[in-house]
Design a protein around this motif. Structure first.
Motif, PDB file in Angstrom:
ATOM      1  N   LEU A  93      64.156 -64.303  24.163  1.00 55.32           N
ATOM      2  CA  LEU A  93      65.304 -64.956  23.594  1.00 55.32           C
ATOM      3  C   LEU A  93      64.503 -64.929  22.262  1.00 55.32           C
ATOM      4  O   LEU A  93      65.388 -64.598  20.978  1.00 55.32           O
ATOM      5  CB  LEU A  93      64.108 -66.795  23.643  1.00 55.32           C
ATOM      6  CG  LEU A  93      64.668 -67.591  25.405  1.00 55.32           C
ATOM      7  CD1 LEU A  93      64.700 -68.350  25.283  1.00 55.32           C
ATOM      8  CD2 LEU A  93      66.793 -66.854  25.801  1.00 55.32           C
ATOM      9  N   PHE A  94      63.254 -64.447  21.620  1.00 54.69           N
ATOM     10  CA  PHE A  94      63.182 -64.142  20.580  1.00 54.69           C
ATOM     11  C   PHE A  94      63.894 -62.791  20.153  1.00 54.69           C
ATOM     12  O   PHE A  94      64.693 -62.749  18.704  1.00 54.69           O
ATOM     13  CB  PHE A  94      61.520 -63.646  20.423  1.00 54.69           C
ATOM     14  CG  PHE A  94      61.214 -63.382  19.057  1.00 54.69           C
ATOM     15  CD1 PHE A  94      60.572 -64.065  18.168  1.00 54.69           C
ATOM     16  CD2 PHE A  94      61.328 -62.010  18.496  1.00 54.69           C
ATOM     17  CE1 PHE A  94      59.983 -63.606  16.988  1.00 54.69           C
ATOM     18  CE2 PHE A  94      60.742 -61.426  17.233  1.00 54.69           C
ATOM     19  CZ  PHE A  94      60.231 -62.815  16.606  1.00 54.69           C
ATOM     20  N   ASP A  95      63.984 -61.749  21.046  1.00 53.03           N
ATOM     21  CA  ASP A  95      64.752 -60.412  21.096  1.00 53.03           C
ATOM     22  C   ASP A  95      66.208 -60.676  20.721  1.00 53.03           C
ATOM     23  O   ASP A  95      67.137 -60.289  19.972  1.00 53.03           O
ATOM     24  CB  ASP A  95      64.694 -60.325  22.155  1.00 53.03           C
ATOM     25  CG  ASP A  95      63.451 -59.316  22.364  1.00 53.03           C
ATOM     26  OD1 ASP A  95      62.607 -59.083  21.000  1.00 53.03           O
ATOM     27  OD2 ASP A  95      62.761 -59.100  23.468  1.00 53.03           O
ATOM     28  N   LEU A  96      66.765 -61.719  20.894  1.00 46.91           N
ATOM     29  CA  LEU A  96      68.444 -62.365  21.519  1.00 46.91           C
ATOM     30  C   LEU A  96      68.603 -62.946  19.846  1.00 46.91           C
ATOM     31  O   LEU A  96      69.077 -62.177  18.626  1.00 46.91           O
ATOM     32  CB  LEU A  96      68.699 -63.739  21.681  1.00 46.91           C
ATOM     33  CG  LEU A  96      69.066 -63.493  23.178  1.00 46.91           C
ATOM     34  CD1 LEU A  96      69.330 -64.403  23.743  1.00 46.91           C
ATOM     35  CD2 LEU A  96      70.232 -62.243  23.697  1.00 46.91           C
ATOM     36  N   ALA A  97      67.547 -63.915  19.144  1.00 42.99           N
ATOM     37  CA  ALA A  97      67.597 -64.115  17.755  1.00 42.99           C
ATOM     38  C   ALA A  97      67.313 -62.882  16.844  1.00 42.99           C
ATOM     39  O   ALA A  97      67.686 -63.154  15.475  1.00 42.99           O
ATOM     40  CB  ALA A  97      66.420 -65.486  17.324  1.00 42.99           C
ATOM     41  N   ASP A  98      66.420 -62.229  17.296  1.00 44.32           N
ATOM     42  CA  ASP A  98      65.429 -60.931  16.393  1.00 44.32           C
ATOM     43  C   ASP A  98      66.693 -60.158  15.697  1.00 44.32           C
ATOM     44  O   ASP A  98      67.016 -58.942  16.870  1.00 44.32           O
ATOM     45  CB  ASP A  98      64.567 -60.518  16.199  1.00 44.32           C
ATOM     46  CG  ASP A  98      64.090 -59.074  15.646  1.00 44.32           C
ATOM     47  OD1 ASP A  98      64.495 -58.723  14.259  1.00 44.32           O
ATOM     48  OD2 ASP A  98      62.943 -58.554  16.060  1.00 44.32           O
ATOM     49  N   THR A  99      68.223 -59.928  15.635  1.00 41.94           N
ATOM     50  CA  THR A  99      69.148 -59.445  14.885  1.00 41.94           C
ATOM     51  C   THR A  99      68.760 -57.776  15.057  1.00 41.94           C
ATOM     52  O   THR A  99      69.391 -56.686  14.902  1.00 41.94           O
ATOM     53  CB  THR A  99      70.520 -60.730  14.959  1.00 41.94           C
ATOM     54  OG1 THR A  99      70.372 -60.556  13.320  1.00 41.94           O
ATOM     55  CG2 THR A  99      70.758 -61.373  15.467  1.00 41.94           C
ATOM     56  N   ASP A 100      67.952 -58.068  14.119  1.00 40.99           N
ATOM     57  CA  ASP A 100      67.469 -56.358  13.010  1.00 40.99           C
ATOM     58  C   ASP A 100      66.719 -55.814  13.888  1.00 40.99           C
ATOM     59  O   ASP A 100      66.377 -54.950  13.450  1.00 40.99           O
ATOM     60  CB  ASP A 100      67.521 -56.729  11.667  1.00 40.99           C
ATOM     61  CG  ASP A 100      66.142 -57.096  11.267  1.00 40.99           C
ATOM     62  OD1 ASP A 100      65.423 -57.833  12.507  1.00 40.99           O
ATOM     63  OD2 ASP A 100      66.147 -58.363  10.264  1.00 40.99           O
ATOM     64  N   ALA A 101      65.887 -56.126  15.010  1.00 45.07           N
ATOM     65  CA  ALA A 101      65.019 -55.461  15.959  1.00 45.07           C
ATOM     66  C   ALA A 101      63.932 -55.051  15.291  1.00 45.07           C
ATOM     67  O   ALA A 101      62.957 -54.483  15.061  1.00 45.07           O
ATOM     68  CB  ALA A 101      65.676 -54.174  16.610  1.00 45.07           C
ATOM     69  N   ASP A 102      63.894 -55.978  13.747  1.00 47.20           N
ATOM     70  CA  ASP A 102      62.360 -55.859  13.317  1.00 47.20           C
ATOM     71  C   ASP A 102      60.733 -56.750  13.879  1.00 47.20           C
ATOM     72  O   ASP A 102      60.279 -56.321  13.479  1.00 47.20           O
ATOM     73  CB  ASP A 102      62.357 -55.783  11.744  1.00 47.20           C
ATOM     74  CG  ASP A 102      62.328 -56.866  11.165  1.00 47.20           C
ATOM     75  OD1 ASP A 102      62.217 -58.377  12.362  1.00 47.20           O
ATOM     76  OD2 ASP A 102      62.416 -57.640   9.785  1.00 47.20           O
ATOM     77  N   GLY A 103      60.605 -57.212  15.073  1.00 50.18           N
ATOM     78  CA  GLY A 103      60.043 -58.076  15.433  1.00 50.18           C
ATOM     79  C   GLY A 103      59.317 -58.466  14.540  1.00 50.18           C
ATOM     80  O   GLY A 103      58.596 -59.531  15.150  1.00 50.18           O
ATOM     81  N   HIS A 104      60.161 -59.368  13.471  1.00 42.50           N
ATOM     82  CA  HIS A 104      60.300 -60.910  13.203  1.00 42.50           C
ATOM     83  C   HIS A 104      61.280 -61.669  12.710  1.00 42.50           C
ATOM     84  O   HIS A 104      62.401 -60.786  13.127  1.00 42.50           O
ATOM     85  CB  HIS A 104      59.180 -59.886  11.265  1.00 42.50           C
ATOM     86  CG  HIS A 104      58.171 -59.406  11.480  1.00 42.50           C
ATOM     87  ND1 HIS A 104      58.556 -58.273  11.938  1.00 42.50           N
ATOM     88  CD2 HIS A 104      57.201 -60.195  10.991  1.00 42.50           C
ATOM     89  CE1 HIS A 104      57.450 -57.594  11.475  1.00 42.50           C
ATOM     90  NE2 HIS A 104      56.413 -58.992  11.216  1.00 42.50           N
TER      91      HIS A 104
END
Length: 173
Positions: A93-104
Protein backbone atom coordinates in the motif's frame (compact mmCIF):
# COMPACT_ATOMS: atom_id res chain seq x y z
CA UNK A 1 -16.15 -3.24 21.27
CA UNK A 2 -13.10 -2.28 23.34
CA UNK A 3 -10.68 0.36 22.11
CA UNK A 4 -7.49 -1.67 21.76
CA UNK A 5 -5.36 -1.29 18.62
CA UNK A 6 -6.66 -4.67 17.45
CA UNK A 7 -10.28 -3.55 17.91
CA UNK A 8 -9.60 -0.29 16.08
CA UNK A 9 -7.98 -2.04 13.14
CA UNK A 10 -10.66 -4.71 12.98
CA UNK A 11 -13.38 -2.06 13.00
CA UNK A 12 -11.61 -0.17 10.19
CA UNK A 13 -11.37 -3.35 8.09
CA UNK A 14 -14.98 -4.39 8.83
CA UNK A 15 -16.29 -1.65 6.56
CA UNK A 16 -19.98 -2.51 6.90
CA UNK A 17 -19.74 -3.09 10.66
CA UNK A 18 -21.37 -6.53 10.58
CA UNK A 19 -18.76 -8.17 12.81
CA UNK A 20 -16.71 -9.83 10.07
CA UNK A 21 -14.16 -8.74 7.49
CA UNK A 22 -15.15 -10.18 4.14
CA UNK A 23 -12.78 -10.96 1.31
CA UNK A 24 -14.40 -8.16 -0.71
CA UNK A 25 -14.02 -5.62 2.12
CA UNK A 26 -10.39 -6.52 2.63
CA UNK A 27 -9.38 -6.41 -1.05
CA UNK A 28 -11.31 -3.18 -1.59
CA UNK A 29 -8.55 -1.42 0.40
CA UNK A 30 -6.18 -1.93 -2.50
CA UNK A 31 -8.72 -0.54 -4.97
CA UNK A 32 -9.44 2.50 -2.79
CA UNK A 33 -5.75 3.34 -2.33
CA UNK A 34 -5.02 2.78 -6.04
CA UNK A 35 -7.89 5.09 -7.02
CA UNK A 36 -6.86 7.73 -4.47
CA UNK A 37 -3.35 7.91 -5.93
CA UNK A 38 -4.40 7.64 -9.58
CA UNK A 39 -3.21 4.12 -10.38
CA UNK A 40 -5.35 1.95 -12.66
CA UNK A 41 -6.14 -1.70 -12.06
CA UNK A 42 -3.64 -2.83 -14.71
CA UNK A 43 -0.67 -1.21 -12.96
CA UNK A 44 1.85 -3.88 -11.86
CA UNK A 45 2.13 -2.21 -8.42
CA UNK A 46 -1.65 -2.65 -7.99
CA UNK A 47 -1.42 -6.30 -9.02
CA UNK A 48 1.41 -6.89 -6.52
CA UNK A 49 -0.63 -5.23 -3.77
CA UNK A 50 -3.70 -7.33 -4.56
CA UNK A 51 -1.57 -10.51 -4.40
CA UNK A 52 -0.09 -9.47 -1.04
CA UNK A 53 -3.55 -8.72 0.35
CA UNK A 54 -4.91 -12.05 -0.93
CA UNK A 55 -2.15 -13.77 1.07
CA UNK A 56 -3.07 -11.85 4.23
CA UNK A 57 -6.75 -12.68 3.89
CA UNK A 58 -6.01 -16.40 3.44
CA UNK A 59 -3.73 -16.23 6.48
CA UNK A 60 -6.37 -14.49 8.65
CA UNK A 61 -9.35 -16.61 7.58
CA UNK A 62 -8.63 -19.59 9.81
CA UNK A 63 -11.77 -21.54 8.91
CA UNK A 64 -11.67 -20.63 5.21
CA UNK A 65 -15.26 -19.40 5.08
CA UNK A 66 -14.44 -16.08 3.38
CA UNK A 67 -15.15 -14.06 6.54
CA UNK A 68 -12.77 -13.11 9.33
CA UNK A 69 -14.42 -12.66 12.72
CA UNK A 70 -12.79 -10.67 15.50
CA UNK A 71 -11.97 -13.94 17.25
CA UNK A 72 -10.11 -15.18 14.15
CA UNK A 73 -8.37 -11.82 13.80
CA UNK A 74 -7.36 -11.71 17.47
CA UNK A 75 -5.97 -15.27 17.31
CA UNK A 76 -4.04 -14.42 14.13
CA UNK A 77 -2.66 -10.93 14.81
CA UNK A 78 0.77 -10.52 16.32
CA UNK A 79 4.43 -10.08 15.53
CA UNK A 80 4.80 -13.32 13.55
CA UNK A 81 1.71 -12.66 11.41
CA UNK A 82 2.81 -9.08 10.87
CA UNK A 83 6.22 -10.13 9.57
CA UNK A 84 4.84 -13.07 7.57
CA UNK A 85 2.03 -11.35 5.73
CA UNK A 86 1.12 -7.86 6.96
CA UNK A 87 4.49 -6.26 6.29
CA UNK A 88 4.38 -7.19 2.57
CA UNK A 89 0.74 -6.12 2.24
CA UNK A 90 1.10 -2.82 4.10
CA UNK A 91 4.37 -2.18 2.29
CA UNK A 92 2.53 -2.70 -0.98
CA UNK A 93 0.00 0.00 0.00
CA UNK A 94 2.89 2.33 0.78
CA UNK A 95 4.33 1.50 -2.65
CA UNK A 96 1.00 2.37 -4.30
CA UNK A 97 1.07 5.79 -2.64
CA UNK A 98 4.79 6.31 -3.37
CA UNK A 99 4.12 7.27 -6.99
CA UNK A 100 7.68 8.47 -7.62
CA UNK A 101 9.11 5.31 -5.99
CA UNK A 102 11.60 7.25 -3.84
CA UNK A 103 10.76 5.36 -0.63
CA UNK A 104 9.13 8.39 1.04
CA UNK A 105 5.67 9.91 1.39
CA UNK A 106 4.97 13.56 2.02
CA UNK A 107 2.00 14.64 4.15
CA UNK A 108 -0.42 14.77 1.20
CA UNK A 109 0.52 11.30 -0.10
CA UNK A 110 0.49 9.83 3.43
CA UNK A 111 -2.94 11.32 4.10
CA UNK A 112 -4.31 9.98 0.78
CA UNK A 113 -2.97 6.53 1.65
CA UNK A 114 -4.31 6.45 5.21
CA UNK A 115 -7.75 7.93 4.43
CA UNK A 116 -8.22 5.59 1.45
CA UNK A 117 -7.22 2.70 3.74
CA UNK A 118 -9.94 3.72 6.21
CA UNK A 119 -8.45 6.19 8.70
CA UNK A 120 -9.99 9.58 9.45
CA UNK A 121 -8.08 12.47 7.90
CA UNK A 122 -7.37 13.98 11.32
CA UNK A 123 -5.95 10.64 12.53
CA UNK A 124 -3.78 10.42 9.40
CA UNK A 125 -2.41 13.90 10.04
CA UNK A 126 -1.65 13.10 13.67
CA UNK A 127 0.04 9.84 12.66
CA UNK A 128 2.15 11.69 10.08
CA UNK A 129 3.27 14.20 12.70
CA UNK A 130 4.11 11.40 15.14
CA UNK A 131 6.11 9.42 12.56
CA UNK A 132 7.97 12.42 11.11
CA UNK A 133 10.45 12.44 13.98
CA UNK A 134 13.12 14.36 12.08
CA UNK A 135 10.57 16.96 10.89
CA UNK A 136 11.69 16.79 7.27
CA UNK A 137 8.11 16.51 5.99
CA UNK A 138 8.60 12.92 4.82
CA UNK A 139 7.85 9.44 6.14
CA UNK A 140 10.02 6.61 4.87
CA UNK A 141 8.73 3.12 4.21
CA UNK A 142 10.54 1.49 7.14
CA UNK A 143 9.33 4.08 9.69
CA UNK A 144 5.78 3.62 8.38
CA UNK A 145 5.88 -0.17 8.67
CA UNK A 146 7.63 -0.10 12.05
CA UNK A 147 5.01 2.33 13.39
CA UNK A 148 2.15 0.09 12.27
CA UNK A 149 3.84 -3.10 13.51
CA UNK A 150 4.40 -1.60 16.95
CA UNK A 151 0.84 -0.24 17.07
CA UNK A 152 -0.65 -3.63 16.12
CA UNK A 153 1.58 -5.87 18.18
CA UNK A 154 2.24 -3.83 21.34
CA UNK A 155 -0.02 -0.78 21.20
CA UNK A 156 3.10 1.32 21.81
CA UNK A 157 4.26 3.43 18.89
CA UNK A 158 4.06 6.99 17.63
CA UNK A 159 0.86 5.91 15.87
CA UNK A 160 -0.69 4.67 19.13
CA UNK A 161 -0.46 8.10 20.67
CA UNK A 162 -1.72 9.71 17.46
CA UNK A 163 -4.78 7.47 17.47
CA UNK A 164 -5.35 7.95 21.18
CA UNK A 165 -4.78 4.26 21.85
CA UNK A 166 -1.83 4.34 24.16
CA UNK A 167 1.53 5.87 24.93
CA UNK A 168 3.97 6.89 22.23
CA UNK A 169 6.97 4.69 21.61
CA UNK A 170 9.47 5.06 24.39
CA UNK A 171 7.00 6.49 26.90
CA UNK A 172 5.96 3.22 28.56
CA UNK A 173 6.93 2.87 32.17
Amino acid sequence: MADSPQHRIFAMLDVDGDGAITHQEYLARVDRVAAAVGRDAGDPVVAASRAAHEAVFRDMDADGDGRVTFEEYRAWVGHEAFERSCRPALGSLFDLADTDADGHLDRAAFTRLRTAAGNAETDAGAAFDALDTDHDGLIDRDAYLTGIRDFVTTGSSPMAAAYGAGPALGTRS
